[in-house]
Design a protein around this motif. Structure first.
Motif, PDB file in Angstrom:
ATOM      1  N   ILE A  96      17.491  29.524  47.481  1.00  0.00           N
ATOM      2  CA  ILE A  96      18.666  28.847  46.459  1.00  0.00           C
ATOM      3  C   ILE A  96      18.927  28.347  45.660  1.00  0.00           C
ATOM      4  N   PRO A  97      18.612  28.129  43.811  1.00  0.00           N
ATOM      5  CA  PRO A  97      18.145  27.627  43.459  1.00  0.00           C
ATOM      6  C   PRO A  97      19.413  26.105  43.893  1.00  0.00           C
ATOM      7  N   SER A  98      19.053  24.995  42.636  1.00  0.00           N
ATOM      8  CA  SER A  98      20.043  23.925  42.913  1.00  0.00           C
ATOM      9  C   SER A  98      20.940  23.657  41.650  1.00  0.00           C
ATOM     10  N   PRO A  99      21.960  23.620  42.371  1.00  0.00           N
ATOM     11  CA  PRO A  99      23.424  23.649  40.777  1.00  0.00           C
ATOM     12  C   PRO A  99      22.486  23.265  39.558  1.00  0.00           C
ATOM     13  N   PHE A 100      21.553  22.641  39.360  1.00  0.00           N
ATOM     14  CA  PHE A 100      21.341  22.597  37.944  1.00  0.00           C
ATOM     15  C   PHE A 100      20.007  22.965  37.777  1.00  0.00           C
ATOM     16  N   LEU A 101      19.354  23.596  38.277  1.00  0.00           N
ATOM     17  CA  LEU A 101      18.040  24.144  38.037  1.00  0.00           C
ATOM     18  C   LEU A 101      17.490  24.358  37.112  1.00  0.00           C
ATOM     19  N   ILE A 102      18.659  25.744  36.200  1.00  0.00           N
ATOM     20  CA  ILE A 102      18.294  26.183  34.996  1.00  0.00           C
ATOM     21  C   ILE A 102      18.306  25.096  34.036  1.00  0.00           C
ATOM     22  N   SER A 103      19.299  24.498  34.017  1.00  0.00           N
ATOM     23  CA  SER A 103      19.597  23.684  32.608  1.00  0.00           C
ATOM     24  C   SER A 103      18.330  22.454  32.111  1.00  0.00           C
ATOM     25  N   TYR A 104      17.841  22.139  34.167  1.00  0.00           N
ATOM     26  CA  TYR A 104      16.314  21.050  34.319  1.00  0.00           C
ATOM     27  C   TYR A 104      14.967  21.500  33.413  1.00  0.00           C
ATOM     28  N   LEU A 105      14.689  23.403  34.557  1.00  0.00           N
ATOM     29  CA  LEU A 105      13.806  23.755  33.324  1.00  0.00           C
ATOM     30  C   LEU A 105      13.563  24.247  32.083  1.00  0.00           C
ATOM     31  N   ILE A 106      14.904  24.182  31.421  1.00  0.00           N
ATOM     32  CA  ILE A 106      14.993  24.590  30.306  1.00  0.00           C
ATOM     33  C   ILE A 106      14.443  22.937  29.153  1.00  0.00           C
ATOM     34  N   ASP A 107      14.995  21.922  29.152  1.00  0.00           N
ATOM     35  CA  ASP A 107      14.536  20.473  29.845  1.00  0.00           C
ATOM     36  C   ASP A 107      13.574  20.681  29.679  1.00  0.00           C
ATOM     37  N   LEU A 108      12.409  20.606  30.352  1.00  0.00           N
ATOM     38  CA  LEU A 108      11.156  20.369  30.625  1.00  0.00           C
ATOM     39  C   LEU A 108      10.037  21.077  30.126  1.00  0.00           C
ATOM     40  N   ILE A 109      10.759  22.894  29.543  1.00  0.00           N
ATOM     41  CA  ILE A 109       9.819  23.741  29.290  1.00  0.00           C
ATOM     42  C   ILE A 109      10.274  22.907  27.428  1.00  0.00           C
ATOM     43  N   LYS A 110      11.199  22.280  26.894  1.00  0.00           N
ATOM     44  CA  LYS A 110      11.628  21.950  25.482  1.00  0.00           C
ATOM     45  C   LYS A 110      10.452  20.452  25.387  1.00  0.00           C
ATOM     46  N   LYS A 111      10.373  19.863  26.076  1.00  0.00           N
ATOM     47  CA  LYS A 111       9.831  18.643  26.521  1.00  0.00           C
ATOM     48  C   LYS A 111       8.053  18.462  26.644  1.00  0.00           C
TER      49      LYS A 111
END
Length: 321
Positions: A96-111
């Protein structure tokens, strides 16, 4: 496309649908950056029907209904082959993904531009995931992220935990480089050998935030292969990575740190429930153990222990947890 979440699945439709619903609500506003893929390994249950039901509400979910059932490692490779993202996560169909997983990973990829990421998680069991019943897998917290400049230091600290594929995000470039590595004897953990080899010379970032829930469930289609994976696949991978200079003293570290006696015996009890299958593997399993007692336990438990001992211990583990 920045990120691909690809889910290999086999005969666990109820768990899969629960996972998809948690992902879909996060991805529906990020479809330009994220894709969600289901790779069905010729399931016998109603997986296709249930996925199609969910797709009516979330048509961006992609379903690849593969008619040929292949081994676990080959199914992982097949699931990755359908992806288009710069980064990929092979996601477990019950996690089960955390509720903020996708936005967190997208930000991580960008940075960041690392090829391999590993993140912390919560752990629960199939008979309920109330918050009080969850535990944090990695309990040590001294910094949000830790950067490992070589694979040996990372594997030494996270070897067992990083076999949980839902917590590993990797670049497609790392995966494609890693496919050159012979992982044929890394039974069940072929994907890990691919990632470590493909990331050779690159940094690995560990994120201490728990970003998903690992559900430990009793019903696993590959469950009868677990002794082969744990007592042959993991040590074989350790030795091969050591030969490649990616895991200094890897086999010795596996023996001392990740081959503890209680777990070793529990895995052998699992093998004892299928004596016909595992008796021919006893010699190879024993060769990976040090000392006459451990080598003898391989033969004694697999040949002599009744299957009810494992079934009872598993009942204790899963239903009285």
């Amino acid at each position: 496309m920045k990120l691909s979440i690809t889910i290999p699945t086999l005969n666990r439709s109820n768990l899969l649908i629960f996972t998809l619903q948690h992902f879909a609500v996060q991805i529906e506003n990020n479809t330009n950056d994220v894709e969600l893929i289901v790779c069905n390994n010729a399931s016998d249950d109603d997986t296709v029907y249930k996925v199609e039901e969910v797709r009516r509400q979330y048509p961006f979910i992609q379903l690849y209904d593969c008619k040929e059932r292949v081994p676990l490692g080959d199914n992982f490779k097949r699931a990755v082959s359908f992806t288009h993202g710069d980064y990929i996560i092979l996601w477990g169909d019950d996690d089960i993904p955390s509720p903020f997983l996708i936005s967190y990973l997208i930000d991580l990829i960008k940075k960041s531009d690392s090829g391999l990421y590993y993140f912390n998680r919560l752990v629960g069991y199939e008979n309920g995931n109330g918050f009080k019943s969850l535990s944090v897998y990695e309990t040590k917290y001294d910094e949000r992220q830790h950067i490992y400049n070589n694979s040996t230091s990372f594997i030494t600290e996270h070897f067992w935990g990083a076999t949980f594929m839902s917590a590993m995000m990797f670049s497609k470039e790392v995966w494609e480089r890693g496919l050159k590595f012979d992982t044929s004897s890394h039974y069940g953990f072929e994907f890990m050998g691919i990632l470590y080899y493909g990331n050779s010379g690159g940094v690995i970032i560990y994120d201490s935030y728990p970003l998903c829930i690992q559900r430990k469930v009793a019903k696993r289609e590959w469950g009868t292969d677990w002794p082969k994976y744990a007592l042959l696949g993991l040590p074989n991978m350790s030795k091969d990575l050591e030969k490649e200079g990616l895991f200094d003293n890897g086999f010795e570290i596996w023996q001392k740190k990740y081959n503890k006696l209680i777990l070793f015996c529990y895995i052998l009890l699992s093998a004892s429930t299928n004596k016909k299958k595992y008796k021919p593997m006893c010699k190879e399993m024993a060769n990976n153990q040090s000392g006459i007692i451990r080598k003898g336990l391989v033969y004694f438990i697999i040949y002599c222990m009744p299957s009810f001992l494992y079934k009872f211990s598993r009942y204790i583990l899963f239903y009285l947890k």
